[in-house]
Design a protein around this motif. Structure first.
Motif, short mmCIF file in Angstrom:
data_model
loop_
_atom_site.label_atom_id
_atom_site.label_comp_id
_atom_site.label_asym_id
_atom_site.label_seq_id
_atom_site.Cartn_x
_atom_site.Cartn_y
_atom_site.Cartn_z
N ALA A 36 3.32 61.63 -1.91
CA ALA A 36 4.90 60.84 -1.55
C ALA A 36 4.92 61.35 -0.08
O ALA A 36 5.96 60.38 0.23
CB ALA A 36 5.77 61.47 -2.63
N ALA A 37 4.59 62.21 0.60
CA ALA A 37 4.88 62.65 1.81
C ALA A 37 3.78 63.43 2.50
O ALA A 37 3.11 64.26 2.04
CB ALA A 37 6.37 63.47 1.87
N SER A 41 6.87 63.70 7.49
CA SER A 41 7.88 63.14 6.84
C SER A 41 8.87 64.05 6.65
O SER A 41 10.17 63.66 6.41
CB SER A 41 7.36 62.63 5.34
OG SER A 41 6.44 61.80 5.27
N GLN A 70 10.08 49.65 4.11
CA GLN A 70 9.87 50.36 3.13
C GLN A 70 8.32 50.74 3.03
O GLN A 70 7.59 50.14 3.47
CB GLN A 70 10.38 49.77 1.91
CG GLN A 70 11.73 49.47 1.83
CD GLN A 70 12.56 50.35 1.71
OE1 GLN A 70 12.33 51.60 1.18
NE2 GLN A 70 13.92 50.22 2.15
N TYR A 71 8.02 52.11 2.23
CA TYR A 71 6.64 52.39 2.37
C TYR A 71 5.70 51.11 1.70
O TYR A 71 4.89 50.99 1.99
CB TYR A 71 6.54 53.93 1.49
CG TYR A 71 5.10 54.24 1.46
CD1 TYR A 71 4.73 55.00 2.68
CD2 TYR A 71 4.10 54.04 0.54
CE1 TYR A 71 3.39 55.56 2.53
CE2 TYR A 71 2.92 54.62 0.30
CZ TYR A 71 2.52 55.30 1.38
OH TYR A 71 1.38 55.72 1.66
N TYR A 74 4.41 49.00 4.06
CA TYR A 74 3.03 49.56 4.67
C TYR A 74 2.09 49.25 3.98
O TYR A 74 0.91 49.18 4.19
CB TYR A 74 3.47 51.12 5.10
CG TYR A 74 2.30 51.77 5.32
CD1 TYR A 74 1.80 51.62 6.77
CD2 TYR A 74 1.48 52.46 4.58
CE1 TYR A 74 0.37 52.39 6.92
CE2 TYR A 74 0.48 53.40 4.80
CZ TYR A 74 -0.37 53.14 6.08
OH TYR A 74 -1.43 53.88 6.16
N LEU A 190 10.09 56.77 8.14
CA LEU A 190 9.59 56.46 6.66
C LEU A 190 9.14 57.86 6.22
O LEU A 190 8.33 58.81 6.70
CB LEU A 190 8.55 55.59 6.74
CG LEU A 190 8.83 54.26 6.57
CD1 LEU A 190 7.70 53.38 6.36
CD2 LEU A 190 9.91 53.99 5.55
N GLY A 192 6.58 59.29 3.65
CA GLY A 192 5.56 58.78 2.93
C GLY A 192 4.34 59.32 3.43
O GLY A 192 4.18 60.09 4.21
#
Length: 345
Positions: A36-37, A41, A70-71, A74, A190, A192
């Motif tokens: 998630a990151a 991030s 938003q992710y 991407y 972002l 991500g």
């Protein structure tokens, strides 16, 4: 809190705890799964928390600025740009072809002098050894990089390859390195997982000069960076190396330059300090991380993270001493023959 894993199939991949130390001291803990990151991030995540805190203490709702992307945007863009592997002219097909050529017949693993036999299943337990690279040596690295048309990363990469070749007794050296994967400014805000991992495969000939090795390292690194869009996990699936739970596929040693800016936390009525969690995992046999010193001095901070399944601290200390000695020798005289670079005290 930090060492507990995540089951990403059933739970949100972020864990937050507020620990009360006293009436006036608290510890806010964020644990985020890498799905998630990434390290970059942490900047926008921390900023968003600061905005929320400042708003809430005044009884207001946080006014975060709307994100340009938003992710998910991407992810869709990445799939569209990479194209279909069944199309020979697609970006992913061309890049996979490059990696298949570069990594053809690569050794299964790089065996360094170990204190214990490699277990059948790696525990991933690790430890770290930090050591300084002084201002004079850093300045010499930068000077050689400027003179030879390379980057400081390439100088350090070539020097590390020399050390690994001499430790392992082989000239075929594969080193992994992370790349940020944020090529557009719109991605800077972002949270991500954008980081990808590249394999830098370099041949080291003990009879060549360091400047010859450095020129070849430049080509290796530029080629890898120009083909950095294929996700590493997909590359592993396509190349299909011998898989083992005892070691990482394609490479077991990593070199990372950590050049993320450190932000200062300033909130009304609150003093904030960053706390490092002393919890070390070894995803690889050995990882060398080079970063700017926290204290603002002019050298580099260097750190070896190592698998305690394989190495004792004293062994890794000797690796670090030899690395610094070789790095100093090759930047003092780039014409030195690689096999003659002094590495013993």
């Amino acid at each position: 809190v930090a060492s507990a894993g995540f089951d990403v199939a059933v739970e949100v991949p972020i864990r937050v705890r507020l620990l009360r130390v006293s009436e006036v001291e608290h510890v806010l803990v964020f644990v985020v799964h890498h799905i998630a990151a990434d390290g970059f991030s942490m900047g926008p995540l921390t900023r968003d928390v600061m905005v929320a805190y400042s708003a809430r203490v005044h009884g207001a709702v946080p006014g975060w600025a709307p994100l340009e992307l938003q992710y998910a945007d991407y992810a869709i863009w990445q799939r569209r740009v990479l194209g279909d592997e069944d199309e020979p002219d697609s970006l992913i097909s061309r890049q996979l072809g490059y990696w298949q050529g570069v990594l053809d017949a690569a050794p299964e693993r790089l065996d360094l002098p170990m204190d214990r036999p490699r277990p059948a299943v790696a525990s991933n337990t690790g430890a770290s050894y930090r050591f300084p690279i002084d201002a004079g040596l850093r300045a010499a690295v930068v000077a050689v990089a400027q003179e030879r048309g390379v980057t400081p990363f390439m100088v350090v990469h070539a020097a590390l390859a020399v050390v690994l070749a001499r430790l392992s007794g082989t000239g075929d050296i594969a080193i992994g390195t992370p790349v940020a994967g944020r090529g557009e400014q719109a991605l800077d805000d972002l949270v991500g997982m954008f980081v990808n991992t590249l394999v830098l495969r370099t041949s080291v000939d003990s009879g060549e000069s360091f400047e010859e090795l450095l020129a070849r390292t430049r080509e290796v690194d530029l080629g890898a960076f120009a083909h950095a869009d294929v996700p590493f996990e997909r590359l592993v699936e396509v190349l299909d190396p011998v898989r083992s739970q005892s070691h990482h596929p394609l490479f077991q040693v990593v070199l990372a330059f950590q050049n993320l800016e450190r932000g200062a936390l300033e909130l009304a009525g609150l003093r904030v300090d960053e706390v490092d969690i002393e919890f070390t995992q070894a995803k690889f046999d050995l990882q060398l991380t080079i970063s700017d010193p926290v204290d603002g001095s002019e050298g580099y901070d260097a750190e070896f993270t190592f698998a305690t399944d394989l190495f004792d601290r004293a062994t890794v200390v000797s690796f670090a001493e030899r690395f610094v000695r070789v790095l100093g020798a090759v930047v003092a005289d780039p014409a030195v023959v690689v096999g003659d670079a002094p590495w013993l005290s």
